[in-house]
Scaffold this motif. Sequence first.
Motif, PDB file in Angstrom:
ATOM      1  N   SER A  12       0.858  -1.180   0.000  1.00  0.00           N
ATOM      2  CA  SER A  12       0.000   0.000   0.000  1.00  0.00           C
ATOM      3  C   SER A  12       0.894   1.230   0.000  1.00  0.00           C
ATOM      4  CB  SER A  12      -0.903  -0.001   1.236  1.00  0.00           C
ATOM      5  OG  SER A  12      -1.804  -1.077   1.173  1.00  0.00           O
ATOM      6  N   ILE A  13       0.774   2.031  -1.043  1.00  0.00           N
ATOM      7  CA  ILE A  13       1.583   3.241  -1.192  1.00  0.00           C
ATOM      8  C   ILE A  13       0.693   4.437  -0.864  1.00  0.00           C
ATOM      9  CG2 ILE A  13       2.954   4.649  -2.777  1.00  0.00           C
ATOM     10  CD1 ILE A  13       4.241   1.927  -2.051  1.00  0.00           C
ATOM     11  N   ARG A  14       1.127   5.208   0.123  1.00  0.00           N
ATOM     12  CA  ARG A  14       0.350   6.361   0.591  1.00  0.00           C
ATOM     13  C   ARG A  14       1.068   7.684   0.362  1.00  0.00           C
ATOM     14  NH1 ARG A  14      -0.566   2.116   4.031  1.00  0.00           N
ATOM     15  NH2 ARG A  14      -2.757   1.626   4.425  1.00  0.00           N
ATOM     16  N   GLN A  15       2.243   7.619  -0.256  1.00  0.00           N
ATOM     17  CA  GLN A  15       2.996   8.833  -0.590  1.00  0.00           C
ATOM     18  C   GLN A  15       3.343   8.768  -2.074  1.00  0.00           C
ATOM     19  OE1 GLN A  15       6.405   9.065   1.969  1.00  0.00           O
ATOM     20  NE2 GLN A  15       5.183   8.899   3.821  1.00  0.00           N
ATOM     21  N   PHE A  16       3.077   9.861  -2.755  1.00  0.00           N
ATOM     22  CA  PHE A  16       3.314   9.924  -4.193  1.00  0.00           C
ATOM     23  C   PHE A  16       4.156  11.134  -4.543  1.00  0.00           C
ATOM     24  CE2 PHE A  16      -0.998   8.163  -3.476  1.00  0.00           C
ATOM     25  CZ  PHE A  16      -0.793   6.880  -3.956  1.00  0.00           C
ATOM     26  N   THR A  17       4.899  11.018  -5.645  1.00  0.00           N
ATOM     27  CA  THR A  17       5.627  12.168  -6.165  1.00  0.00           C
ATOM     28  C   THR A  17       4.659  13.008  -6.986  1.00  0.00           C
ATOM     29  OG1 THR A  17       6.281  11.174  -8.273  1.00  0.00           O
ATOM     30  CG2 THR A  17       7.693  10.702  -6.344  1.00  0.00           C
ATOM     31  N   ALA A  18       5.119  14.139  -7.483  1.00  0.00           N
ATOM     32  CA  ALA A  18       4.289  14.996  -8.329  1.00  0.00           C
ATOM     33  C   ALA A  18       4.373  14.588  -9.797  1.00  0.00           C
ATOM     34  CB  ALA A  18       4.719  16.455  -8.165  1.00  0.00           C
ATOM     35  N   ASP A  19       5.112  13.531 -10.095  1.00  0.00           N
ATOM     36  CA  ASP A  19       5.260  13.085 -11.483  1.00  0.00           C
ATOM     37  C   ASP A  19       3.927  12.627 -12.051  1.00  0.00           C
ATOM     38  OD1 ASP A  19       8.019  13.542 -11.395  1.00  0.00           O
ATOM     39  OD2 ASP A  19       8.406  11.529 -10.615  1.00  0.00           O
ATOM     40  N   PRO A  20       3.696  12.890 -13.334  1.00  0.00           N
ATOM     41  CA  PRO A  20       2.431  12.468 -13.952  1.00  0.00           C
ATOM     42  C   PRO A  20       2.348  10.949 -14.101  1.00  0.00           C
ATOM     43  CG  PRO A  20       3.889  13.403 -15.600  1.00  0.00           C
ATOM     44  CD  PRO A  20       4.567  13.599 -14.277  1.00  0.00           C
ATOM     45  N   PRO A 149       5.185   6.158  -6.961  1.00  0.00           N
ATOM     46  CA  PRO A 149       5.511   5.964  -5.543  1.00  0.00           C
ATOM     47  C   PRO A 149       6.516   6.977  -5.018  1.00  0.00           C
ATOM     48  CG  PRO A 149       5.606   3.876  -6.726  1.00  0.00           C
ATOM     49  CD  PRO A 149       5.456   4.962  -7.755  1.00  0.00           C
ATOM     50  N   GLY A 150       6.214   7.517  -3.855  1.00  0.00           N
ATOM     51  CA  GLY A 150       7.109   8.433  -3.164  1.00  0.00           C
ATOM     52  C   GLY A 150       7.686   7.785  -1.924  1.00  0.00           C
ATOM     53  N   GLN A 151       7.555   6.472  -1.850  1.00  0.00           N
ATOM     54  CA  GLN A 151       8.095   5.711  -0.727  1.00  0.00           C
ATOM     55  C   GLN A 151       8.532   4.355  -1.265  1.00  0.00           C
ATOM     56  OE1 GLN A 151       3.876   5.384   1.023  1.00  0.00           O
ATOM     57  NE2 GLN A 151       4.863   3.574   1.876  1.00  0.00           N
ATOM     58  N   PRO A 152       9.524   3.747  -0.642  1.00  0.00           N
ATOM     59  CA  PRO A 152       9.984   2.442  -1.134  1.00  0.00           C
ATOM     60  C   PRO A 152       8.990   1.339  -0.790  1.00  0.00           C
ATOM     61  CG  PRO A 152      11.183   3.067   0.840  1.00  0.00           C
ATOM     62  CD  PRO A 152      10.312   4.241   0.479  1.00  0.00           C
ATOM     63  N   ALA A 153       8.964   0.333  -1.620  1.00  0.00           N
ATOM     64  CA  ALA A 153       8.160  -0.862  -1.361  1.00  0.00           C
ATOM     65  C   ALA A 153       9.100  -2.056  -1.442  1.00  0.00           C
ATOM     66  CB  ALA A 153       7.045  -0.995  -2.383  1.00  0.00           C
ATOM     67  N   HIS A 154       9.016  -2.911  -0.479  1.00  0.00           N
ATOM     68  CA  HIS A 154       9.878  -4.082  -0.466  1.00  0.00           C
ATOM     69  C   HIS A 154       9.064  -5.285  -0.020  1.00  0.00           C
ATOM     70  CE1 HIS A 154       9.950  -2.189   3.483  1.00  0.00           C
ATOM     71  NE2 HIS A 154      10.062  -3.394   3.972  1.00  0.00           N
ATOM     72  N   ARG A 155       9.624  -6.434  -0.263  1.00  0.00           N
ATOM     73  CA  ARG A 155       8.945  -7.671   0.109  1.00  0.00           C
ATOM     74  C   ARG A 155       8.924  -7.826   1.626  1.00  0.00           C
ATOM     75  NH1 ARG A 155       9.539 -13.696  -2.352  1.00  0.00           N
ATOM     76  NH2 ARG A 155       8.388 -14.740  -0.716  1.00  0.00           N
ATOM     77  N   ALA A 156       7.776  -8.229   2.129  1.00  0.00           N
ATOM     78  CA  ALA A 156       7.627  -8.531   3.547  1.00  0.00           C
ATOM     79  C   ALA A 156       7.107  -9.965   3.650  1.00  0.00           C
ATOM     80  CB  ALA A 156       6.639  -7.570   4.197  1.00  0.00           C
ATOM     81  N   ASP A 157       7.649 -10.724   4.544  1.00  0.00           N
ATOM     82  CA  ASP A 157       7.214 -12.109   4.718  1.00  0.00           C
ATOM     83  C   ASP A 157       5.957 -12.133   5.581  1.00  0.00           C
ATOM     84  OD1 ASP A 157       6.896 -14.812   4.913  1.00  0.00           O
ATOM     85  OD2 ASP A 157       8.670 -15.152   6.152  1.00  0.00           O
ATOM     86  N   ARG A 158       4.853 -12.443   4.956  1.00  0.00           N
ATOM     87  CA  ARG A 158       3.576 -12.472   5.680  1.00  0.00           C
ATOM     88  C   ARG A 158       3.010 -13.885   5.795  1.00  0.00           C
ATOM     89  NH1 ARG A 158       0.468  -7.140   3.295  1.00  0.00           N
ATOM     90  NH2 ARG A 158       1.922  -5.630   4.153  1.00  0.00           N
ATOM     91  N   PHE A 159       3.769 -14.864   5.320  1.00  0.00           N
ATOM     92  CA  PHE A 159       3.296 -16.244   5.368  1.00  0.00           C
ATOM     93  C   PHE A 159       3.258 -16.736   6.805  1.00  0.00           C
ATOM     94  CE2 PHE A 159       4.054 -20.893   5.096  1.00  0.00           C
ATOM     95  CZ  PHE A 159       2.873 -21.230   4.462  1.00  0.00           C
ATOM     96  N   ARG A 160       2.131 -17.293   7.212  1.00  0.00           N
ATOM     97  CA  ARG A 160       1.955 -17.818   8.555  1.00  0.00           C
ATOM     98  C   ARG A 160       1.522 -19.286   8.449  1.00  0.00           C
ATOM     99  NH1 ARG A 160       4.407 -13.972   9.022  1.00  0.00           N
ATOM    100  NH2 ARG A 160       3.854 -11.979   9.948  1.00  0.00           N
ATOM    101  N   PRO A 161       2.474 -20.224   8.533  1.00  0.00           N
ATOM    102  CA  PRO A 161       2.132 -21.638   8.366  1.00  0.00           C
ATOM    103  C   PRO A 161       1.098 -22.133   9.375  1.00  0.00           C
ATOM    104  CG  PRO A 161       4.427 -21.391   9.073  1.00  0.00           C
ATOM    105  CD  PRO A 161       3.885 -20.025   8.816  1.00  0.00           C
ATOM    106  N   GLU A 162       1.035 -21.514  10.553  1.00  0.00           N
ATOM    107  CA  GLU A 162       0.060 -21.939  11.557  1.00  0.00           C
ATOM    108  C   GLU A 162      -1.377 -21.612  11.145  1.00  0.00           C
ATOM    109  OE1 GLU A 162       1.366 -17.771  12.711  1.00  0.00           O
ATOM    110  OE2 GLU A 162       2.372 -19.581  11.992  1.00  0.00           O
ATOM    111  N   ARG A 163      -1.539 -20.841  10.085  1.00  0.00           N
ATOM    112  CA  ARG A 163      -2.877 -20.508   9.597  1.00  0.00           C
ATOM    113  C   ARG A 163      -3.317 -21.411   8.453  1.00  0.00           C
ATOM    114  NH1 ARG A 163      -3.899 -14.524  10.506  1.00  0.00           N
ATOM    115  NH2 ARG A 163      -3.001 -14.260  12.591  1.00  0.00           N
ATOM    116  N   VAL A 164      -2.484 -22.373   8.120  1.00  0.00           N
ATOM    117  CA  VAL A 164      -2.817 -23.338   7.064  1.00  0.00           C
ATOM    118  C   VAL A 164      -3.273 -24.629   7.731  1.00  0.00           C
ATOM    119  CG1 VAL A 164      -1.953 -24.653   5.098  1.00  0.00           C
ATOM    120  CG2 VAL A 164      -1.115 -22.306   5.508  1.00  0.00           C
ATOM    121  N   HIS A 165      -4.435 -25.091   7.372  1.00  0.00           N
ATOM    122  CA  HIS A 165      -5.007 -26.321   7.934  1.00  0.00           C
ATOM    123  C   HIS A 165      -5.225 -27.283   6.780  1.00  0.00           C
ATOM    124  CE1 HIS A 165      -5.666 -23.862  11.499  1.00  0.00           C
ATOM    125  NE2 HIS A 165      -6.131 -22.943  10.656  1.00  0.00           N
ATOM    126  N   GLU A 166      -4.596 -28.418   6.852  1.00  0.00           N
ATOM    127  CA  GLU A 166      -4.658 -29.359   5.743  1.00  0.00           C
ATOM    128  C   GLU A 166      -5.746 -30.397   5.985  1.00  0.00           C
ATOM    129  OE1 GLU A 166      -1.715 -32.295   3.248  1.00  0.00           O
ATOM    130  OE2 GLU A 166      -0.860 -30.613   4.351  1.00  0.00           O
TER     131      GLU A 166
END
Length: 169
Positions: A12-20, A149-166
């Motif tokens: 989620s990008i909440r800061q933007f440059t003035a570029d078109p 984008p006026g802010q960096p975006a990078h990968r974040a590990d959001r995988f939660r194996p405890e939320r997977v039920h087989e």
Amino acid sequence: MDALDCLFTRRSIRQFTADPVDPEALNTALEAAMSAPSAGNAQPWHFVLVRERALLDAVPGFHPYAAMSRQAQAGVLVCADPALEKYPGYWPLDCAAAVQNLLLALHAQGLGAVWVGVWPEADRVENFRKLLGVPAQVIPHSWVPVGVPGQPAHRADRFRPERVHENRW
């Protein structure tokens, strides 16, 4: 951009440059939004593309979480027309899928965006109707401010194996 890289690095990008923002990139993103799955392939959505500065600046006046609209170079209001549904009641899911496609397509093209909820907050729905002339039978679902984008975006590990039920919970 590789599809998995796009999925894992979108933020989620909440800061933007003035570029078109390139109009073709917006068009491509809207095409991607309309490629989303929908119940019975009914595609009950409509999109209001907003580039007028005064309209973008007006949104934070009634939406408490849309301040970034003042920096955005564009915005997309994702709406539903329930009369277009094949299976009544699924339009919120259909619109959510379209929003996700929109966000991913924007990110894949180097643009930033953020998903700002509108529905089911009645005041937000009505204020978007008034501001953008949305017909009474059409329901504003989500607002997506867009910009470079006026802010960096990078990968974040959001995988939660405890939320997977087989097989069973």
